[in-house]
Design an enzyme around this catalytic site. Sequence first.
Site, PDB file in Angstrom:
ATOM      1  N   LYS A 118     102.844  72.048  33.110  1.00 16.99           N
ATOM      2  CA  LYS A 118     101.516  72.635  33.034  1.00 16.99           C
ATOM      3  C   LYS A 118     101.580  74.058  32.461  1.00 16.99           C
ATOM      4  O   LYS A 118     102.643  74.685  32.444  1.00 16.99           O
ATOM      5  CB  LYS A 118     100.861  72.639  34.421  1.00 16.99           C
TER       6      LYS A 118
HETATM    7  C1  LIG Z   1      99.538  67.067  36.520  1.00 19.35           C
HETATM    8  C2  LIG Z   1      98.250  66.502  36.978  1.00 19.35           C
HETATM    9  C3  LIG Z   1      97.969  66.284  38.346  1.00 19.35           C
HETATM   10  C4  LIG Z   1      99.011  66.360  39.417  1.00 19.35           C
HETATM   11  O1  LIG Z   1      99.701  67.528  39.511  1.00 19.35           O
HETATM   12  P1  LIG Z   1     101.172  67.576  40.166  1.00 19.35           P
HETATM   13  O2  LIG Z   1     101.373  69.036  40.385  1.00 19.35           O
HETATM   14  O3  LIG Z   1     102.121  67.012  39.149  1.00 19.35           O
HETATM   15  O4  LIG Z   1     101.133  66.815  41.430  1.00 19.35           O
HETATM   16  C5  LIG Z   1      96.698  65.883  38.708  1.00 19.35           C
HETATM   17  N1  LIG Z   1      95.749  65.652  37.781  1.00 19.35           N
HETATM   18  C6  LIG Z   1      95.983  65.803  36.469  1.00 19.35           C
HETATM   19  C7  LIG Z   1      94.881  65.557  35.497  1.00 19.35           C
HETATM   20  C8  LIG Z   1      97.254  66.218  36.024  1.00 19.35           C
HETATM   21  O5  LIG Z   1      97.477  66.334  34.701  1.00 19.35           O
END
Ligand SMILES: *Cc1c(COP(=O)(O)O)cnc(C)c1O
Length: 400
Positions: free
Chosen positions: A186
């Site tokens: 992210k």
């Molecule tokens: C990455 C992501 C998540 C989950 O996040 P994590 O930190 O990996 O648990 C939830 N929703 C979306 C749209 C994502 O891209």
Amino acid sequence: MPGFEVLGKEERQQIMEVLDTGVLFRYEFAEQRRGIYKVREFEQAFAAYTGAACAQAVTSGTAALKVALRALGIGPGDEVITQGFTFVATWEAILEVGAIPVFAEIDQTLAMDPGDLKKKITDRTACIIPVHMLGGAADIDRITAIGAEAGVPVLEDTAQAAGGRVGGRHLGTFGRCGTFSFDPVKTLTTGEGGMIITDDEELWRAMSEYHDHGHDHLPNAGGRGGEGRHFLGDNYRMMELQGAIGLAQLAKLDAMIESQRAHKSRLQEAAAVLPGVEFRKHPDAAGDSATFFAFILQDEEQQRRVNTVLCEQGVGAISFADNSWHFYPRWEHLLAGSSRVASGWPFAEPGGRKRVVYDPDALPASVELMKRTLVYPVSIKMPESRLAQIATALQMAADA
Ligand SMILES: *Cc1c(COP(=O)(O)O)cnc(C)c1O
């Protein structure tokens, strides 16, 4: 796209401040920690950055969704409407709290189609989760208006769009609450981690208690653990090292986005040569966090033809129609209702009766759109040579 590209001395210094105290836990150890509370400081800084009144740090973006849904009081008997183009985590969290995910179509924002959302609201709808996919905003004003009219809270899954805005206002602040992920891919990353923001202090308090076994975190005679509990909790606590990294990353977020925007606009100029090309619709293009660049071709045949040339040139784009992590028709375990629970929960009742069955052909408009769409991830550091290579390949695809 990911903040790991800019991990540096700022993160290192923040981490060392934590290690020097020897306190990795976000609560307690008042004397030993010498006033250093990195997770708390990260929450305050994130709230200030987004303009939200309150922020709650948790262990992941998935945890953020679960804690937010629980704090909103959602569980078995409820339906939660989200979209068929998202990461699996969005609906895993809905099922995990015991509710049933209902999938709406997407439109050219590549997020929830408000018209289809309207059709899918029932008297069991307890929450609406639009997902700001690929760094850009959903049609959030219309979605929150529909939610308000139906009396249903909107939770924005902002996992992919930290720092994105509409009309200058941060994504995640339009609904009752907004959730973020800081996982390794992210924009803002803490390795693992998540955040929930809200203006509703009472809701925040429920999140704070739920995410830490029901502790209310208020000073009391018995110290932490001496207080009573209002309701059943769980453990989704962020640790100090993550808070420390988050503070360093947050300070870089606007610069990361600025650099992504510059790269994205180069890609968009280059892709404009493709005959009949359209771009993903943004409610406010200036507020795009630009972690991805999506372009939409006239039909599937053209998409395949273009991407064949791009692949031959070593710069193939992503077709999410073929991506098994992000698109409804490719979620084979959801469609099959596969669970590790012997009774079949959450897809079946303990007695074996099915609670929900998902039709693979339920989202024809989303399929039609995804088959025409190609996506490039945008990096913070994108060498001129790569941008030029993609531009040349796009020109070749246009001429082919
Ligand atoms: C990455 C992501 C998540 C989950 O996040 P994590 O930190 O990996 O648990 C939830 N929703 C979306 C749209 C994502 O891209």
